[in-house]
Scaffold this motif. Sequence first.
Motif, PDB file in Angstrom:
ATOM      1  N   GLU A   1      -1.014   7.910  -1.873  1.00  0.00           N
ATOM      2  CA  GLU A   1      -2.470   8.005  -1.898  1.00  0.00           C
ATOM      3  C   GLU A   1      -3.091   9.393  -1.632  1.00  0.00           C
ATOM      4  OE1 GLU A   1      -5.615   7.314   1.853  1.00  0.00           O
ATOM      5  OE2 GLU A   1      -4.357   5.562   1.523  1.00  0.00           O
TER       6      GLU A   1
ATOM      7  N   ASN B   1       0.859   3.424  -7.529  1.00  0.00           N
ATOM      8  CA  ASN B   1       1.919   2.866  -7.398  1.00  0.00           C
ATOM      9  C   ASN B   1       2.673   2.691  -8.526  1.00  0.00           C
ATOM     10  OD1 ASN B   1       0.193   1.462  -4.839  1.00  0.00           O
ATOM     11  ND2 ASN B   1       2.277   1.362  -4.200  1.00  0.00           N
TER      12      ASN B   1
ATOM     13  N   PRO C   1       0.765  -1.293   0.035  1.00  0.00           N
ATOM     14  CA  PRO C   1       0.000   0.006   0.058  1.00  0.00           C
ATOM     15  C   PRO C   1       0.891   1.310   0.065  1.00  0.00           C
ATOM     16  CG  PRO C   1      -0.690  -1.589   1.741  1.00  0.00           C
ATOM     17  CD  PRO C   1       0.404  -2.313   1.160  1.00  0.00           C
TER      18      PRO C   1
ATOM     19  N   THR D   1      -5.179   6.021  -5.558  1.00  0.00           N
ATOM     20  CA  THR D   1      -3.911   5.484  -5.077  1.00  0.00           C
ATOM     21  C   THR D   1      -2.955   4.724  -6.087  1.00  0.00           C
ATOM     22  OG1 THR D   1      -5.193   4.568  -2.989  1.00  0.00           O
ATOM     23  CG2 THR D   1      -2.833   3.693  -3.356  1.00  0.00           C
TER      24      THR D   1
ATOM     25  N   ARG E   1       0.596   7.574   2.743  1.00  0.00           N
ATOM     26  CA  ARG E   1      -0.484   8.676   2.424  1.00  0.00           C
ATOM     27  C   ARG E   1       0.256   9.828   3.057  1.00  0.00           C
ATOM     28  NH1 ARG E   1      -6.572   9.087   5.133  1.00  0.00           N
ATOM     29  NH2 ARG E   1      -5.070   8.734   6.928  1.00  0.00           N
TER      30      ARG E   1
ATOM     31  N   THR F   1     -10.649   9.056  -3.416  1.00  0.00           N
ATOM     32  CA  THR F   1      -9.255   8.680  -3.096  1.00  0.00           C
ATOM     33  C   THR F   1      -8.786   7.746  -4.373  1.00  0.00           C
ATOM     34  OG1 THR F   1      -9.517   8.251  -0.794  1.00  0.00           O
ATOM     35  CG2 THR F   1      -7.697   7.275  -1.540  1.00  0.00           C
TER      36      THR F   1
END
Length: 455
Positions: free
Chosen positions: A229, A356, A204, A354, A207, A352
Amino acid sequence: MRQRSRGRATLAAVAAMCAVAALPGQAYGADGPAAYTFDPKAKAVKGAAVNTDATDLTAGSVYRSSIKFGEKLYYRLNLEATTNAYVSAVVVPKDGGKVAYGDGIAISVRDNSDLGCSSENARFGSAEYPRPIAAYAYRTVDKDSSSCQGAGVYNVVIERQSETTSGRGEWELEIRYASEPQLAKEPSTPPEAPEDWPSASPKPATRAPDNRRHGGGSYYDATSLETGEWKDEVVPGQTLFYRVPLDWGQQIFATAGLGNSTVPDEDEYISGALAMSLDNPAHGHVDSASAMAYSGKPASMSLDPVPPVAYRNRFASDTRVSAMRFAGWYYLSVTLSPEVAKSYGSKPFPLTLTVNVEGKAAGTTPYRGEAGIFGVTQDDKDMARNGQSGSQAAESKSRSSNMKLLGAAGIGAGAVLVLGLGGWMLLARRGRAAAPAGTADAGQQQPYGGPPQAW
């Protein structure tokens, strides 16, 4: 005359700075979400119903056009034998237009004998509401191919595909033509497309304390993101655009989620409430996540894993793989269905995103010369870190240039002043030296009035 020119340059610089400061941004209006932000440099062009009447497109340019119900339009390319040409079309239905699952556009590049070089479709799919969608087509050089090679005239064909029950309103188009640089070194044998790649969900993303980034209104002003995030807000009917720099060898994972509704005692189920798409640097479609349903509770969706960016991806038959063919800015767009407002209100919903970015950047380019939009620079990485959009970066650069111009104009005016004072003092000395005997005070008879007011 020189002094007057400097004055004009200074005034022009000030005017330019004022114009930049007055540029409108994306904001929530009283009448709903802001509309698609067309590139201000886009040139108006009209598609032709007959190919011989088509307008020429120029590499590196952006165009604005439109297409009516049932139309098939032609635009023209004049290509050299070595040109890798990519033409994209973003379709923007006007507000209130009804669209169905199979509605959209088909874009293709064809030679002058109408032989297809490549084509792609853009569809609204299960998220059946008007929103910007994009597709591209191209002519690339392939020494092992006998079709669509060589210099000459090629046609770009854009066809609107709509069901009879769909809206008949005109759709706007934003068309881009980009030319990919030639390879620095041709491979001895064609590279093979990848058959597998990392697909496990990454760790994850962290943030950050200041993780608010508001998406732009189009590809032109898409907000830059890096791994992390990010929090935003989206209103029903709105499409938000973001962009992420991907270098050679890097892979992107993305998830979008809606927060819960604060409307009491409401659990209305809305299918296809949130749509998310990924497009490449040439605005070619890579993939879309399955449209997400919403019932007032937290919900999220993710893009399927795509391969790391690699030149060899273009040799794949899977369009999701072949679209990951060059480095540069990759675009994420997120749309919230207007149907959500009927049950949960039209106020902004918490969003939100997110992101990567996995894999080590290769740090080299396969191209001869500058990569242009098909590469990642340090400036791109800085923009992603700071959350700048491309339009903001351009404005910042313009302000910097104007400040330099103002500084140069100031220095020039100062130099004129110094030269003027020097010349006046030299004349004064010569006057005193030439005064007749007995009039040693002649130079003091004229009161000092300063240098000539020539400016």
